[in-house]
Design a protein around this motif. Sequence first.
Motif, PDB file in Angstrom:
ATOM      1  N   GLN A  81       0.746  -1.209  -0.054  1.00 17.34           N
ATOM      2  CA  GLN A  81      -0.063   0.062  -0.155  1.00 17.34           C
ATOM      3  C   GLN A  81       0.666   1.237   0.036  1.00 17.34           C
ATOM      4  N   LEU A  82       0.513   2.316  -0.838  1.00 19.62           N
ATOM      5  CA  LEU A  82       1.267   3.271  -1.052  1.00 19.62           C
ATOM      6  C   LEU A  82       0.341   4.397  -0.746  1.00 19.62           C
ATOM      7  N   ASN A  83       0.641   5.292   0.323  1.00 16.05           N
ATOM      8  CA  ASN A  83      -0.262   6.557   0.400  1.00 16.05           C
ATOM      9  C   ASN A  83       0.561   7.977   0.479  1.00 16.05           C
ATOM     10  N   ASN A  84      -0.042   9.119   0.130  1.00 19.52           N
ATOM     11  CA  ASN A  84       0.514  10.089  -0.127  1.00 19.52           C
ATOM     12  C   ASN A  84       1.693  10.133  -1.139  1.00 19.52           C
ATOM     13  N   ALA A  85       1.225   9.371  -2.269  1.00 15.35           N
ATOM     14  CA  ALA A  85       2.351   9.253  -3.505  1.00 15.35           C
ATOM     15  C   ALA A  85       2.864  10.669  -3.846  1.00 15.35           C
ATOM     16  N   LEU A  86       4.197  10.350  -4.246  1.00 12.51           N
ATOM     17  CA  LEU A  86       5.063  11.762  -4.705  1.00 12.51           C
ATOM     18  C   LEU A  86       5.613  11.390  -6.206  1.00 12.51           C
ATOM     19  N   PRO A  87       5.803  12.462  -7.007  1.00 11.28           N
ATOM     20  CA  PRO A  87       6.502  12.135  -8.171  1.00 11.28           C
ATOM     21  C   PRO A  87       7.500  11.455  -8.350  1.00 11.28           C
ATOM     22  N   ASP A  88       8.332  11.345  -6.935  1.00  7.67           N
ATOM     23  CA  ASP A  88       9.676  10.467  -6.839  1.00  7.67           C
ATOM     24  C   ASP A  88       9.364   9.076  -6.768  1.00  7.67           C
ATOM     25  N   ASP A  89       8.331   8.884  -6.503  1.00  5.14           N
ATOM     26  CA  ASP A  89       7.855   7.404  -6.550  1.00  5.14           C
ATOM     27  C   ASP A  89       7.799   6.738  -7.749  1.00  5.14           C
ATOM     28  N   THR A  90       7.894   7.294  -8.769  1.00  3.10           N
ATOM     29  CA  THR A  90       7.587   6.943 -10.158  1.00  3.10           C
ATOM     30  C   THR A  90       8.838   5.843 -10.307  1.00  3.10           C
TER      31      THR A  90
END
Length: 123
Positions: A81-90
């Motif tokens: 589960q990923l919450n509060n995704a950020l562009p750097d999580d790409t």
Amino acid sequence: EVQLVEYGGGAVQSGGSLRLSCTASGFTFDDAEMGWYRQRPGNECELISAITRNGYTYYTDSLKGRFTISQDRAKNTLYLQLNNALPDDTAVYYCAADGGTYAGSCGQGPGYWGQGTQVTVSS
């Protein structure tokens, strides 16, 4: 034959959430340490989280709090589960059995690896 397949990748907006799944065949989670990894463009493979055969969980310090690992042993399925995704999580996200702390190229390390699933986070 040992096989791992990831599902759930796709596009998500910054601040959004998503859940990735990994189905395993050819073994059970009682026989291996399972983990989620990612490889961001131009970077080495990065361990996100792992869960041991006895249920102990580990998180990379910088990512702890936004990622959560879980499993359904009856379905031989691992979740991230990923919450509060950020562009750097790409990145391309992988699950692996007994992958350890490999930091080369995801999918080519020790143990068994899935094919990966692309996650793209937009601003």
